[in-house]
Design an enzyme around this catalytic site. Structure first.
Site, short mmCIF file in Angstrom:
data_model
loop_
_atom_site.label_atom_id
_atom_site.label_comp_id
_atom_site.label_asym_id
_atom_site.label_seq_id
_atom_site.Cartn_x
_atom_site.Cartn_y
_atom_site.Cartn_z
N ARG A 104 0.82 -1.17 -0.18
CA ARG A 104 -0.01 0.07 0.09
C ARG A 104 0.93 1.26 0.00
O ARG A 104 0.50 2.46 -0.24
CB ARG A 104 -0.85 -0.06 1.19
CG ARG A 104 -1.99 -1.10 0.99
CD ARG A 104 -2.66 -1.46 2.28
NE ARG A 104 -3.39 -2.50 2.20
CZ ARG A 104 -4.69 -2.72 2.65
NH1 ARG A 104 -5.42 -1.91 3.35
NH2 ARG A 104 -5.09 -4.04 2.70
N GLU A 127 13.29 -9.03 -5.25
CA GLU A 127 13.38 -8.03 -6.46
C GLU A 127 12.30 -6.83 -6.15
O GLU A 127 11.25 -6.87 -6.68
CB GLU A 127 12.83 -8.80 -7.84
CG GLU A 127 13.79 -10.32 -7.78
CD GLU A 127 12.87 -11.01 -8.15
OE1 GLU A 127 11.57 -11.08 -8.20
OE2 GLU A 127 13.33 -12.20 -8.39
#
Length: 187
Positions: A104, A127
């Site tokens: 978020r 990643e």
């Protein structure tokens, strides 16, 4: 079958799944929270084409650092490590998911490399990318993702038995080793 909290804790306590360091408070109903490590690697912006079959271009123009925190600028991609090292037996696989509270903020935890094979041992390379329009600071030691464990039939050739297990025993954020694949696909 996805393991639930008491199954995760039982398998860790019996040494069936290894997690180091292990904090019981990180066990969730259907997952184990994992924390961000302190080793970060990224590509320096430039025009050099990265050829996945060419180790020189994969490793060229990178920077790395060990730090207590790092700021992810908008659009920034980097590799990071998990604080926890894990070891999976030959009948357990795991997937890594980002925590929704981190997502978020606009931080993606993995691009596509979210699967951890039975028999894997080591830290997990994350990643990470910031898709927010604002910079986001992340801290070593903060819960950043979740491991979901799945019980399966025993693998005939778990990851630790494969000759080409490129990421076995990795202990820090690790660049792509795709170039170690046997052959380049025909063009």
């Amino acid at each position: 079958m996805i393991l639930v909290d008491w199954q995760i804790e039982d398998r860790i306590r019996r040494g069936h799944i290894r997690v180091d360091p292990f904090e019981p408070g990180l066990i969730q109903p259907n997952s184990l929270d994992i924390r961000l490590g302190s080793h970060f690697v990224w590509y320096v912006p430039g025009e050099t084409v990265i050829d996945p079959y060419d180790s020189e271009t994969v490793c060229r123009d990178t920077e790395e650092m060990v730090a207590d925190s790092i700021v992810l600028a908008p659009g920034r991609f980097l590799l990071a490590e998990t604080l926890e090292a894990i070891e999976l037996p030959d009948d357990i696989v795991a997937s890594i998911e980002g925590k929704s509270s981190i997502a978020r903020l606009g931080v993606e935890l993995h691009q596509t490399g979210g699967w951890i094979d039975a028999g894997f041992r080591g830290t997990i390379t994350l990643e990470m990318c910031n898709v927010n329009s604002r910079p986001v600071k992340v801290y070593a030691g903060m819960p950043i993702g979740q491991l979901v464990f799945y019980r399966t039939d025993r693998a005939a050739r778990p990851y630790n038995m494969k000759q080409d297990a490129k990421y076995m025993d990795q202990q820090q954020a690790t660049l792509s080793r795709y170039h170690e694949n046997a052959r380049r696909a025909e063009e």
